[in-house]
Design a protein around this motif. Structure first.
Motif, PDB file in Angstrom:
ATOM      1  N   ARG A 228      43.707   9.879  61.560  1.00  0.00           N
ATOM      2  CA  ARG A 228      43.496  10.493  60.245  1.00  0.00           C
ATOM      3  C   ARG A 228      42.166  10.025  59.677  1.00  0.00           C
ATOM      4  O   ARG A 228      41.776   8.870  59.852  1.00  0.00           O
ATOM      5  CB  ARG A 228      44.624  10.076  59.290  1.00  0.00           C
ATOM      6  N   LEU A 235      44.456   9.234  51.717  1.00  0.00           N
ATOM      7  CA  LEU A 235      45.349   8.543  52.641  1.00  0.00           C
ATOM      8  C   LEU A 235      46.528   7.920  51.907  1.00  0.00           C
ATOM      9  O   LEU A 235      47.638   7.853  52.447  1.00  0.00           O
ATOM     10  CB  LEU A 235      44.581   7.476  53.421  1.00  0.00           C
ATOM     11  N   GLN A 236      46.300   7.483  50.691  1.00  0.00           N
ATOM     12  CA  GLN A 236      47.373   6.848  49.935  1.00  0.00           C
ATOM     13  C   GLN A 236      48.395   7.855  49.434  1.00  0.00           C
ATOM     14  O   GLN A 236      49.600   7.619  49.485  1.00  0.00           O
ATOM     15  CB  GLN A 236      46.800   6.053  48.768  1.00  0.00           C
ATOM     16  N   HIS A 238      48.785  11.051  50.565  1.00  0.00           N
ATOM     17  CA  HIS A 238      49.284  11.971  51.582  1.00  0.00           C
ATOM     18  C   HIS A 238      49.298  11.291  52.958  1.00  0.00           C
ATOM     19  O   HIS A 238      48.637  11.755  53.891  1.00  0.00           O
ATOM     20  CB  HIS A 238      48.423  13.238  51.620  1.00  0.00           C
ATOM     21  N   PRO A 239      50.035  10.215  53.109  1.00  0.00           N
ATOM     22  CA  PRO A 239      50.099   9.552  54.409  1.00  0.00           C
ATOM     23  C   PRO A 239      50.845  10.433  55.416  1.00  0.00           C
ATOM     24  O   PRO A 239      51.827  11.073  55.074  1.00  0.00           O
ATOM     25  CB  PRO A 239      50.884   8.267  54.111  1.00  0.00           C
ATOM     26  N   ASN A 240      50.329  10.471  56.634  1.00  0.00           N
ATOM     27  CA  ASN A 240      50.984  11.289  57.651  1.00  0.00           C
ATOM     28  C   ASN A 240      51.307  10.477  58.908  1.00  0.00           C
ATOM     29  O   ASN A 240      51.509  11.051  59.982  1.00  0.00           O
ATOM     30  CB  ASN A 240      50.096  12.484  58.022  1.00  0.00           C
ATOM     31  N   HIS A 241      51.328   9.160  58.746  1.00  0.00           N
ATOM     32  CA  HIS A 241      51.567   8.282  59.897  1.00  0.00           C
ATOM     33  C   HIS A 241      52.213   7.011  59.382  1.00  0.00           C
ATOM     34  O   HIS A 241      51.867   6.538  58.281  1.00  0.00           O
ATOM     35  CB  HIS A 241      50.232   7.979  60.585  1.00  0.00           C
ATOM     36  N   ILE A 244      49.773   4.305  58.281  1.00  0.00           N
ATOM     37  CA  ILE A 244      49.087   4.651  57.039  1.00  0.00           C
ATOM     38  C   ILE A 244      50.011   4.432  55.851  1.00  0.00           C
ATOM     39  O   ILE A 244      49.601   3.905  54.810  1.00  0.00           O
ATOM     40  CB  ILE A 244      48.592   6.109  57.081  1.00  0.00           C
ATOM     41  N   GLN A 245      51.254   4.825  56.000  1.00  0.00           N
ATOM     42  CA  GLN A 245      52.230   4.630  54.928  1.00  0.00           C
ATOM     43  C   GLN A 245      52.374   3.150  54.584  1.00  0.00           C
ATOM     44  O   GLN A 245      52.346   2.761  53.408  1.00  0.00           O
ATOM     45  CB  GLN A 245      53.593   5.193  55.368  1.00  0.00           C
ATOM     46  N   TYR A 247      50.267   0.656  55.271  1.00  0.00           N
ATOM     47  CA  TYR A 247      49.024  -0.003  54.871  1.00  0.00           C
ATOM     48  C   TYR A 247      48.538   0.457  53.500  1.00  0.00           C
ATOM     49  O   TYR A 247      48.125  -0.356  52.666  1.00  0.00           O
ATOM     50  CB  TYR A 247      47.948   0.268  55.925  1.00  0.00           C
ATOM     51  N   PHE A 248      48.580   1.767  53.260  1.00  0.00           N
ATOM     52  CA  PHE A 248      47.978   2.320  52.056  1.00  0.00           C
ATOM     53  C   PHE A 248      48.966   2.539  50.913  1.00  0.00           C
ATOM     54  O   PHE A 248      48.547   2.871  49.800  1.00  0.00           O
ATOM     55  CB  PHE A 248      47.279   3.649  52.367  1.00  0.00           C
ATOM     56  N   CYS A 249      50.243   2.380  51.165  1.00  0.00           N
ATOM     57  CA  CYS A 249      51.227   2.641  50.119  1.00  0.00           C
ATOM     58  C   CYS A 249      52.058   1.410  49.760  1.00  0.00           C
ATOM     59  O   CYS A 249      52.997   1.507  48.965  1.00  0.00           O
ATOM     60  CB  CYS A 249      52.166   3.780  50.534  1.00  0.00           C
TER      61      CYS A 249
END
Length: 272
Positions: A228, A235-236, A238-241, A244-245, A247-249
């Motif tokens: 991504r 990324l925060q 609309h995480p799609n992995h 990512i979810q 790490y960024f959320c």
């Protein structure tokens, strides 16, 4: 020149694969870096973030795949053309990677001696100018790396990376080992230099504060590829992995967000 979505692509990677022994770290990796942006490369441990930087800069060869720099296929470059392109970027490795037997001034002059034919007085003037650009006092010029703090070593390493007035600066974990105030100051320095000099900045980092403060885009390295790319907020929200979810959320990401974005994030559950 190569353009994508109306923007000049200064680094273009396609189909990249690399293994160390039986361990394959990428398979079909693709990435574009646009002129004038600050791009962060993030990913979990062992995903090959620093290795990718070294492949792009020619320090390590990939197993397969193509790397284009400023529109030139690196596989077809002559030795002279390759050398010319290498003068168009600078690299800051972790902790500065300064030569311990040289003073700061001499370290900054290493690229000048290798690529330019200048009198010593001019190299001295240029080196002091680079010192000033990164916020180091003139007295630091005659110190050895062992006499500097960690933050000063990074700034000296950045001054050396800027020695040839590059178009691209590669940064490998630039704020690692710095205290929060020192890291924030270094982030602001990077943004100021990028805006003043029109630099393209390719940054390997895990520092969420850096990502939310200065980075225009983020490329996420996972599952042996770039899964991504997008702005930190994209990324925060609309995480799609799963990575990512996480790490960024997570809580650390929310703490690193700018205050306005943090307030918006706090409202999101109420708006659903």
């Amino acid at each position: 020149m190569t353009f994508e979505n109306g923007r000049e692509v200064v680094i273009r990677v396609r189909g990249l694969a690399k293994s160390f022994g039986s361990h394959q770290i990428w398979d079909g990796l693709a990435l574009d870096v646009y002129r004038g942006e600050i791009l962060a490369i993030v990913g979990g441990s062992g995903q090959g973030k620093s290795v990718l930087m070294r492949v792009i800069t020619g320090l390590i060869k990939p197993d397969v795949g193509d790397v284009e720099l400023f529109g030139h296929d690196t596989k077809t470059l002559s030795a002279k053309d390759r050398l010319d392109i290498e003068t168009r970027w600078g690299i800051l490795f972790q902790d500065g990677a300064l030569f311990s037997s040289l003073t700061v001034l001499q370290n900054i002059q290493v690229p000048m001696r290798e690529h330019l034919d200048l009198p010593q007085a001019m190299m001295d003037d240029l080196a002091f100018l680079k010192l000033a650009m990164v916020g180091l006092p003139p007295v630091a010029a005659h110190k050895y790396p062992s006499e500097l703090s960690g933050g000063m070593r990074k700034r000296a390493g950045l001054a050396r990376a800027l020695a040839l007035d590059p178009e691209i600066v590669f940064l490998d974990e630039p704020t690692a080992g710095l205290d929060p105030i020192g890291a924030s100051d270094f982030d602001q320095l990077i943004r100021k230099l990028q805006q003043t000099l029109g630099l393209t900045v390719y940054m390997v980092t895990h520092d969420l504060d850096t990502i939310f403060t200065v980075c225009d885009r983020v490329a996420v390295l996972a599952d042996k590829r770039i899964v991504r790319t997008g702005s930190p907020s994209e990324l925060q929200y609309h995480p799609n992995h799963p990575w990512i979810q996480e790490y960024f959320c997570g809580a650390r990401a929310r703490a690193a967000m700018p205050s306005a974005a943090r307030a918006q994030a706090a409202m999101r559950p109420l708006l659903v």
